[in-house]
Design a protein around this motif. Structure first.
Motif, PDB file in Angstrom:
ATOM      1  N   GLU A 173       0.832  -1.212   0.000  1.00 29.74           N
ATOM      2  CA  GLU A 173       0.000   0.000   0.000  1.00 29.74           C
ATOM      3  C   GLU A 173       0.866   1.262   0.000  1.00 29.74           C
ATOM      4  O   GLU A 173       0.581   2.221  -0.698  1.00 29.74           O
ATOM      5  N   ARG A 174       1.929   1.244   0.786  1.00 25.32           N
ATOM      6  CA  ARG A 174       2.830   2.409   0.845  1.00 25.32           C
ATOM      7  C   ARG A 174       3.478   2.661  -0.513  1.00 25.32           C
ATOM      8  O   ARG A 174       3.502   3.799  -1.001  1.00 25.32           O
ATOM      9  N   VAL A 201       5.323   7.824   5.992  1.00 28.20           N
ATOM     10  CA  VAL A 201       4.251   7.057   6.632  1.00 28.20           C
ATOM     11  C   VAL A 201       4.502   6.934   8.138  1.00 28.20           C
ATOM     12  O   VAL A 201       3.582   7.075   8.933  1.00 28.20           O
ATOM     13  N   LEU A 240      -1.971   5.481   5.917  1.00 28.32           N
ATOM     14  CA  LEU A 240      -2.080   5.109   4.502  1.00 28.32           C
ATOM     15  C   LEU A 240      -3.497   5.315   3.961  1.00 28.32           C
ATOM     16  O   LEU A 240      -3.796   4.940   2.830  1.00 28.32           O
TER      17      LEU A 240
END
Length: 110
Positions: free
Chosen positions: A29-30, A40, A73
């Motif tokens: 996802e990052r 993050v 996120l």
């Protein structure tokens, strides 16, 4: 005479650890958002080295840390867990094939 070890083909495949699945989802996802670990980690208010360890499956993060990372996120904790569960299902399906046994579990509704 000692028994011979089981052939490789007959050994049950090892299931992934939950922390590995969670870490894979967080990293994916990052990277999909083209964000750095520092970005993050700062948004989640956790240390960058710790987030790195979580992403690599080296640390069992608390639910608070997982929620903070997920929120940083743009995900909810439920979203993160659902994505990880999907990964586990895909992994289990690949290693065992489709089950022919009926599901005899208990289903609870609120």
């Amino acid at each position: 005479m000692p028994s011979a070890p089981a052939p490789q083909a007959l050994r049950a495949p090892k299931e992934p650890l939950w922390r590995d699945l969670i870490g894979d989802v967080l990293r994916r996802e990052r990277l999909a958002q083209e964000r750095t670990l520092k970005d993050v980690a700062d948004a989640a208010r956790i240390s960058m080295p710790y987030l790195s360890e979580v992403e690599r499956g080296r640390k069992e993060a608390s639910s608070e840390v997982l929620a903070a990372a997920a929120h940083a996120l743009g995900l909810g904790l439920g979203d993160l867990l659902s994505l990880a569960q999907g990964e586990l299902t895909r992994h289990s399906g690949r290693s065992r094939g489709p089950s022919t046994a009926p599901y005899n579990g208990l289903c609870l509704a609120a």
